[in-house]
Design an enzyme around this catalytic site. Structure first.
Site, PDB file in Angstrom:
ATOM      1  N   ARG A 155     -72.467  16.461 -40.348  1.00 26.98           N
ATOM      2  CA  ARG A 155     -72.217  17.081 -39.035  1.00 26.98           C
ATOM      3  C   ARG A 155     -72.937  16.319 -37.910  1.00 26.98           C
ATOM      4  NH1 ARG A 155     -68.715  20.731 -40.424  1.00 26.98           N
ATOM      5  NH2 ARG A 155     -69.139  22.063 -42.229  1.00 26.98           N
TER       6      ARG A 155
ATOM      7  N   ASP B  25     -72.873  25.842 -37.899  1.00 28.54           N
ATOM      8  CA  ASP B  25     -72.568  24.436 -38.204  1.00 28.54           C
ATOM      9  C   ASP B  25     -72.076  23.657 -36.979  1.00 28.54           C
ATOM     10  OD1 ASP B  25     -73.309  24.855 -40.824  1.00 28.54           O
ATOM     11  OD2 ASP B  25     -71.278  25.308 -41.489  1.00 28.54           O
TER      12      ASP B  25
ATOM     13  N   ARG C 181     -83.741  21.547 -50.078  1.00 24.98           N
ATOM     14  CA  ARG C 181     -83.330  22.791 -49.400  1.00 24.98           C
ATOM     15  C   ARG C 181     -83.774  24.030 -50.185  1.00 24.98           C
ATOM     16  NH1 ARG C 181     -77.304  22.162 -47.539  1.00 24.98           N
ATOM     17  NH2 ARG C 181     -77.851  24.080 -46.457  1.00 24.98           N
TER      18      ARG C 181
HETATM   19  C1  S3P Z   1     -71.632  28.447 -45.671  1.00 24.24           C
HETATM   20  C2  S3P Z   1     -72.560  29.158 -44.992  1.00 24.24           C
HETATM   21  C3  S3P Z   1     -73.469  28.562 -43.996  1.00 24.24           C
HETATM   22  C4  S3P Z   1     -72.983  27.216 -43.506  1.00 24.24           C
HETATM   23  C5  S3P Z   1     -72.516  26.351 -44.624  1.00 24.24           C
HETATM   24  C6  S3P Z   1     -71.402  27.012 -45.402  1.00 24.24           C
HETATM   25  C7  S3P Z   1     -70.804  29.144 -46.676  1.00 24.24           C
HETATM   26  O1  S3P Z   1     -74.734  28.405 -44.596  1.00 24.24           O
HETATM   27  O2  S3P Z   1     -73.995  26.560 -42.781  1.00 24.24           O
HETATM   28  O3  S3P Z   1     -72.031  25.112 -44.115  1.00 24.24           O
HETATM   29  O4  S3P Z   1     -69.761  28.584 -47.090  1.00 24.24           O
HETATM   30  O5  S3P Z   1     -71.182  30.247 -47.075  1.00 24.24           O
HETATM   31  P1  S3P Z   1     -75.783  29.625 -44.630  1.00 24.24           P
HETATM   32  O6  S3P Z   1     -75.081  30.755 -45.220  1.00 24.24           O
HETATM   33  O7  S3P Z   1     -76.928  29.207 -45.480  1.00 24.24           O
HETATM   34  O8  S3P Z   1     -76.155  29.808 -43.199  1.00 24.24           O
END
Ligand code: S3P
Length: 429
Positions: A386, A312, A118
């Site tokens: 998920r 999500d 990632r």
């Molecule tokens: C999260 C932000 C989201 C989400 C992740 C949790 C967080 O990711 O998809 O499950 O806790 O800040 P992104 O900020 O990269 O979109």
């Protein structure tokens, strides 16, 4: 293979959904910066948040657990003896990279196979602009090393992505910078960091898509933090109860922060019947009991402006669309490609095994043909929690599904399959 059989009966009763993942991570990290111990109740004791706990312990913080209550006793952060392992958790590595950029010690991070794929450049770039010294494999991937920085500078950063992880990393670095730091996003992402830091006495200025943080000398946490139930976990039951005829379910104390309720807005646009009861606000976080009744769903279209508020929930929303009348279009899903798996490709590859031809990706858009025939099928979860839960809901509402790896739900919802078994046994949910 783990088999989920079709549900024969409606869903009825009250279901307890586990604590919010995003808020749990932040509660541990921010409490560790305070001056006095903080007790966190209803903490999500799932793998992702336990990765944060393990990293904070390795940085010298005292953390004692008693069931779902965690007592955080702050200590000055110190250099860890070994690599910090963020496991599967992007939130852990990205937020802690921001926090640790200003420290005068050396830290290295790694993670599991998925996390090592990632992108990290999205946090490395802004924090480097602030003067942070961060090095990563190919400048983008774990392992990542943070070297002591002289002093961080306050910046104004225009983020190319609406990401709460990126925003939070910059805000955490900004806490220790020499001047205020501003993050501007294309669309507003979840704002738990802002809410909690404000509740901890940090000065912030906010408008729709930008946040300015002022460096803080002292952080004063409340003695107790209650973590509301996670709307991203509640989403599986919102969808299942909506599509199984004659269902009515109550989900208690669910976090309904407006930056997270895109799933409710879109399900309502599809015709879902979801009601709020007993609304309360604590430390800037709104929560409510959610009541959901089954309804005839119809297709929906939405675009990039909606995505950060339901990022999500896209896999389970795709399941809802597969039961709706008409053709749904979800646009602007590029961020789905850099989650725990490429979720857009995975939805097309795996969900079509259950309902052939229903799911089509065109660039970063997902087109879903509702009410096509559904089969029993064996599907891959790709180790993505998920996807595993969305596939289980799909199978339960259709003709069943066999999952190759179902234990990945440990990441965010360890009791998910027990909850599904209770629903099946028609016990009090
Ligand atoms: C999260 C932000 C989201 C989400 C992740 C949790 C967080 O990711 O998809 O499950 O806790 O800040 P992104 O900020 O990269 O979109």
């Amino acid at each position: 293979m783990f088999e989920v059989r079709p549900l024969q009966n409606p869903l009825k009763g009250t279901l307890k959904v586990p604590g919010d993942k995003s808020i749990s991570h932040r509660a541990v990290i921010f409490s560790a910066l305070a001056e006095k111990p903080v007790e966190i109740s209803n903490f999500l004791a799932a793998q992702d948040c336990l990765s944060t706990v393990a990293c904070m312990k390795a940085l010298g913080v005292s953390i004692e657990r008693s069931g779902e209550n965690f007592l955080i006793t702050p200590r000055p952060l110190r250099e860890p003896e070994n690599f910090l392992d963020a496991g599967n958790s992007g939130t852990t590595v990205r937020l802690l990279t921001g926090l640790l950029a200003a420290k005068n010690f050396f830290v290295t991070f790694t993670g599991d196979e998925s996390l090592r794929k990632r992108p990290m450049a999205r946090v490395i770039k802004p924090i480097s602009l602030m003067g942070g010294k961060i090095f990563a494999h190919n400048k983008n991937f774990l392992p990542l090393a943070i070297l002591p920085a002289e002093k961080l500078r306050g910046i104004i950063y225009q983020s190319p992505v609406a990401s709460a992880q990126v925003k939070s990393a910059i805000l955490l670095a900004g806490l220790f910078a020499d001047a205020p730091t501003t993050v501007v996003e294309p669309y507003r992402s979840r704002d738990h960091t802002e809410n909690m830091l404000a509740a901890f006495g940090v000065k912030l200025e906010r408008d729709e898509t930008s946040v300015k943080i002022f460096p803080a000398k002292k952080i004063s946490a409340p003695e107790k933090i209650f973590v509301p139930a996670d709307i991203s976990s509640a989403a599986y039951w919102l969808v299942l109860a909506s599509i199984l005829p004659n269902s009515q379910v109550t989900l208690e104390n669910v976090g309904v922060n407006p930056s997270r309720t895109g799933i409710i807005d879109i399900l309502r646009r599809m015709g879902a019947e979801i009601f709020f009861r007993n609304e309360k606000t604590q430390a800037g976080e709104l929560r409510a009991d959610l009541i959901v009744r089954s309804a005839e769903l119809r297709a929906v279209e939405f675009g990039s402006d909606f995505i950060p508020r339901l990022i999500d929930e896209i896999p389970v929303l795709a399941v809802a669309a597969a039961f709706a009348e008409g053709i749904s279009i979800f646009r602007g899903l590029s961020e789905l490609r850099v989650k725990e798996s490429d979720r857009l490709a995975a939805i097309v590859a795996e969900f079509n095994k259950i309902s052939p031809g229903s799911f089509v990706a065109e660039e970063n858009n997902l087109i879903i043909h509702g009410r096509r025939p559904k089969n029993f099928s064996a599907c891959k979860t790709l180790g993505d929690h998920r996807l595993a839960m969305a596939l289980a809901i799909f199978g339960a509402a259709a003709k069943g599904v066999a999952l190759d790896d179902h234990r990945c739900v440990e990441i965010s919802y360890p009791d998910f399959f027990e909850a599904l078994a209770c629903v099946r046994a028609e016990q009090n949910l």
